[in-house]
Design an enzyme around this catalytic site. Structure first.
Site, PDB file in Angstrom:
ATOM      1  N   ASP A  13      11.810   1.795   4.187  1.00 62.10           N
ATOM      2  CA  ASP A  13      11.920   2.309   5.541  1.00 62.10           C
ATOM      3  C   ASP A  13      10.513   2.341   6.150  1.00 62.10           C
ATOM      4  O   ASP A  13       9.509   2.261   5.436  1.00 62.10           O
ATOM      5  CB  ASP A  13      12.537   3.711   5.507  1.00 62.10           C
ATOM      6  CG  ASP A  13      12.814   4.255   6.898  1.00 62.10           C
ATOM      7  OD1 ASP A  13      13.252   3.477   7.761  1.00 62.10           O
ATOM      8  OD2 ASP A  13      12.573   5.450   7.121  1.00 62.10           O
ATOM      9  N   ASP A  15       9.342   4.498   9.421  1.00 64.78           N
ATOM     10  CA  ASP A  15       8.922   5.838   9.839  1.00 64.78           C
ATOM     11  C   ASP A  15       9.190   6.853   8.735  1.00 64.78           C
ATOM     12  O   ASP A  15      10.300   6.937   8.211  1.00 64.78           O
ATOM     13  CB  ASP A  15       9.652   6.250  11.122  1.00 64.78           C
ATOM     14  CG  ASP A  15       9.212   5.408  12.315  1.00 64.78           C
ATOM     15  OD1 ASP A  15       7.997   5.348  12.571  1.00 64.78           O
ATOM     16  OD2 ASP A  15      10.078   4.803  12.965  1.00 64.78           O
TER      17      ASP A  15
END
Length: 259
Positions: A13, A15
């Protein structure tokens, strides 16, 4: 999980894992550099459909993260791929930004508000009441309802912002039609990412900061799952879920030596 194959491919991922509140997570630039040097396939994933991979590449580069455009996979790209597989050369009425419209154009979709095959809802900085009204009427007239991601809120410096999931709920309330969400935690997002880099679930790890999206999605797609504590979910919160990550580490800095 002790009998898993060694990790040959990585999904991470963005953020909360690589960047946090506009700053690189300590160790993230070194982790990406090690990934690139290793030659192992990897993708940086995001549920945010606003930006194109080129936009995201530039954003990451400003923070010292050297990620190739081809190594970025967004919910917009996953949505476009899903629609191209389901109904090649179709039409869509889109509420969203360049990340989504560019991805749909790239797979040969025509954007139209005249009897479209789909209404496609993504993230946007300025939701228009007029556009939402049109979406409601098109769905009532038979258009299929797709949403890039189910996130109810998104982060900003000032605090939480309503995101695509919240607007989808409003449209669903008005139409009685639930959307099909393509982004995390739908394992479709992981499967499309794996296919993009020709990776196998048995030898791929997913790094995320959220139990309810990243870890759930990776788990359901059969990946090794690694929760980092630099984003949303804490170690204590992780214990409250009925499923568990394969392991928990403080940050991606702890994974550099494993690449």
């Amino acid at each position: 999980m002790h009998d898993r194959k060694p990790v040959e491919s990585w999904l991470t991922d963005m953020d909360g894992v690589l960047v946090h509140e506009g700053q690189p997570v300590p160790g993230a630039p070194e982790f990406i550099a090690k990934l690139r040097a290793s030659g192992k396939p990897f993708l940086v994933l995001t549920n945010n459909s606003i930006y194109t991979p080129r936009d995201l590449q530039a954003r990451l580069a400003r923070m010292g993260l050297d990620v190739p455009e081809s190594s970025i996979w967004s919910s917009a790209l996953a949505t476009a791929q899903f629609l191209a597989d389901q109904r090649p050369g179709g039409t869509a009425y889109v509420i969203g930004e360049a990340g989504l419209t560019t991805a749909l154009h790239a797979v040969g979709y025509v954007l139209s508000d005249f009897a479209p095959d789909y209404v496609v809802l993504g993230e946007t900085r300025t939701y228009s009441f007029e556009a939402i009204t049109k979406a409601v009427r098109l769905i009532n007239d038979g258009a299929r309802f797709i949403c890039t991601n189910p996130d109810a809120t998104g982060p900003s410096v000032e605090g939480a912002l309503p995101a695509a999931g919240s607007v989808a709920a409003m449209i669903s309330k008005a139409t009685g039609v639930e959307p099909y969400f393509v982004g995390k935690p739908n394992p479709m997002m992981m499967r499309s990412a794996l296919n993009t880099i020709n990776a196998h679930s048995e030898s791929t790890a997913m790094i995320g900061d959220r139990m309810d999206t990243d870890i759930l999605c990776g788990l359901e797609a059969g990946l090794e799952t690694i929760l980092v504590l630099t984003g949303i979910s804490s170690r204590a919160e992780a214990e409250r879920y009925p499923y568990r990550p394969s392991r928990i580490v403080d940050s991606v800095a702890d994974l550099i030596d494993e690449v």
